[in-house]
Write an enzyme that holds these catalytic residues in place. Structure first.
Site, PDB file in Angstrom:
ATOM      1  N   ASP A 251       0.846  -1.198   0.000  1.00  0.00           N
ATOM      2  CA  ASP A 251       0.000   0.000   0.000  1.00  0.00           C
ATOM      3  C   ASP A 251       0.886   1.254   0.000  1.00  0.00           C
ATOM      4  OD1 ASP A 251       0.879  -0.065   2.611  1.00  0.00           O
ATOM      5  OD2 ASP A 251      -1.091   0.292   3.513  1.00  0.00           O
ATOM      6  N   SER A 252       2.221   1.058   0.018  1.00  0.00           N
ATOM      7  CA  SER A 252       3.142   2.168  -0.206  1.00  0.00           C
ATOM      8  C   SER A 252       2.919   2.771  -1.591  1.00  0.00           C
ATOM      9  CB  SER A 252       4.594   1.695  -0.064  1.00  0.00           C
ATOM     10  OG  SER A 252       4.816   0.538  -0.856  1.00  0.00           O
TER      11      SER A 252
ATOM     12  N   LYS B 284      -1.078  -9.408   3.058  1.00  0.00           N
ATOM     13  CA  LYS B 284      -0.353  -8.870   4.218  1.00  0.00           C
ATOM     14  C   LYS B 284      -1.244  -7.874   4.932  1.00  0.00           C
ATOM     15  CE  LYS B 284       3.053  -5.624   4.003  1.00  0.00           C
ATOM     16  NZ  LYS B 284       2.455  -4.589   4.871  1.00  0.00           N
TER      17      LYS B 284
ATOM     18  N   GLU C 128       9.218  -3.871  10.810  1.00  0.00           N
ATOM     19  CA  GLU C 128       9.617  -2.566  10.246  1.00  0.00           C
ATOM     20  C   GLU C 128      10.046  -1.614  11.361  1.00  0.00           C
ATOM     21  OE1 GLU C 128       6.916  -0.767   7.450  1.00  0.00           O
ATOM     22  OE2 GLU C 128       8.084   1.102   7.392  1.00  0.00           O
TER      23      GLU C 128
ATOM     24  N   ASP D  15      -1.184  -6.355  -0.398  1.00  0.00           N
ATOM     25  CA  ASP D  15      -1.303  -5.649   0.888  1.00  0.00           C
ATOM     26  C   ASP D  15      -2.763  -5.250   1.122  1.00  0.00           C
ATOM     27  OD1 ASP D  15       0.019  -4.770   3.125  1.00  0.00           O
ATOM     28  OD2 ASP D  15       1.047  -3.097   2.133  1.00  0.00           O
TER      29      ASP D  15
HETATM   30  O1  KIV Z   1       3.495  -1.127   1.711  1.00  0.00           O
HETATM   31  C1  KIV Z   1       4.684  -1.480   1.730  1.00  0.00           C
HETATM   32  O2  KIV Z   1       5.473  -1.232   0.818  1.00  0.00           O
HETATM   33  C2  KIV Z   1       5.141  -2.220   2.900  1.00  0.00           C
HETATM   34  C3  KIV Z   1       6.604  -2.527   2.980  1.00  0.00           C
HETATM   35  C4  KIV Z   1       7.347  -1.333   3.378  1.00  0.00           C
HETATM   36  C5  KIV Z   1       6.880  -3.681   3.878  1.00  0.00           C
HETATM   37  O3  KIV Z   1       4.375  -2.543   3.748  1.00  0.00           O
END
Ligand code: KIV
Length: 275
Positions: A55-56, A124, A193, A94
């Site tokens: 979700d980044s 995730k 993290e 995610d």
């Molecule tokens: O959303 C994302 O990219 C993440 C990673 C930083 C683990 O959760």
């Protein structure tokens, strides 16, 4: 497809089970974020073990200040592109903010959509003890879950910013309890993290499931980076990340040269024109 061919493809593919084997054999593995077909294909062919459709995307692709506005439909859209490109890597979708916090049922429904519509092979989600029931219900629906504890970006407002977690004794104990709760709930791996290296090591030694670190030191079973940090595509690189290329500068140079050649009628040349 014959049974033999199908089973040899399965052996080749990275799975939740094969990552557990990698931990037992002390063989570190790599995870990168990916949000679209071309980069997912490059990373898959380069041998990256896990592609996380993070979700980044809210920061890296959408240009937002945080990840909170990302929707489940957007995650499905990006996951579908990555899943199409990956033939070896495990594809993890995610779960965005708001898609699993209201109830475990909501979580199961959102996870099912990421699998059915996005083509994810696992999901995730962020959170430890408070998310244990949700993780266990999603796992009960035959969906592999990757946990995420320590600095959890969806909790930015509770944490008061992107702050390293587990520095005090009490904070350290909380992150350990969260990681254990995620394992107990049935997750196959957990992202750690933004925690001190010694805590990354302690949790990695305590857990039977693999830990995947980002700003959590060298002792984790796997390491993850956001692709924009890896490739030098961000304006700013966090101190825990290492740019392994400078694609931002290369792209900027290519765009300048194109503009210059258009201005001076150097492009298109004879070889780019039809007769
Ligand atoms: O959303 C994302 O990219 C993440 C990673 C930083 C683990 O959760």
């Amino acid at each position: 497809m014959s049974t033999v061919k199908a089973s040899s493809q399965r052996e080749h593919r990275v799975t939740a089970k094969s990552l557990a084997r990698r931990k037992r054999r002390a063989e570190p593995f790599s995870m990168l974020t990916a949000y679209d077909f071309p980069f997912a294909q490059i990373f898959d062919q380069a041998g990256i073990d896990v592609l996380l459709v993070g979700d980044s995307v809210g920061n890296t692709v959408q240009g937002g200040n945080d990840t909170l506005a990302v929707t489940l439909d957007e995650m499905i859209y990006h996951t579908r592109m990555v899943a199409r490109a990956a033939s070896r890597a495990l594809v993890v979708g995610d779960m965005p903010f708001g898609s699993y916090q209201v109830s475990p049922e909501d979580g199961v429904r959102s996870a099912l959509r990421l699998m059915k519509e996005g083509g994810a092979q696992a999901v995730k989600l962020e959170g430890g003890r408070s998310m244990a029931e949700t993780i266990s219900r999603i796992v009960g629906a035959e969906i592999p879950v990757m946990g995420h504890v320590g600095l959890t970006p969806q909790a930015i407002h509770r944490m008061g910013g992107h702050r390293i977690q587990g520095r005090s004794d009490a904070g350290r104990a909380r992150v350990i309890e969260d990681a254990l709760a995620v394992q107990e709930a049935g997750a196959f791996a957990v992202v750690l993290e933004g925690v001190p290296e010694s805590l990354g090591r302690e949790i990695t030694e305590k857990l039977a499931i693999p830990t995947i670190g980002i700003g959590a030191g060298v002792h984790c079973d796997g390491q993850v980076l956001v692709m924009h940090d890896l490739l030098g595509l961000s304006d700013w690189t966090p101190s825990f990340a290492k740019p392994f290329a400078n694609l931002g500068a290369a792209a900027s140079q290519a765009a300048r040269q194109f503009a210059d050649e258009v201005t001076h009628r150097k492009f298109p040349g004879e070889e780019h024109s039809f007769r």
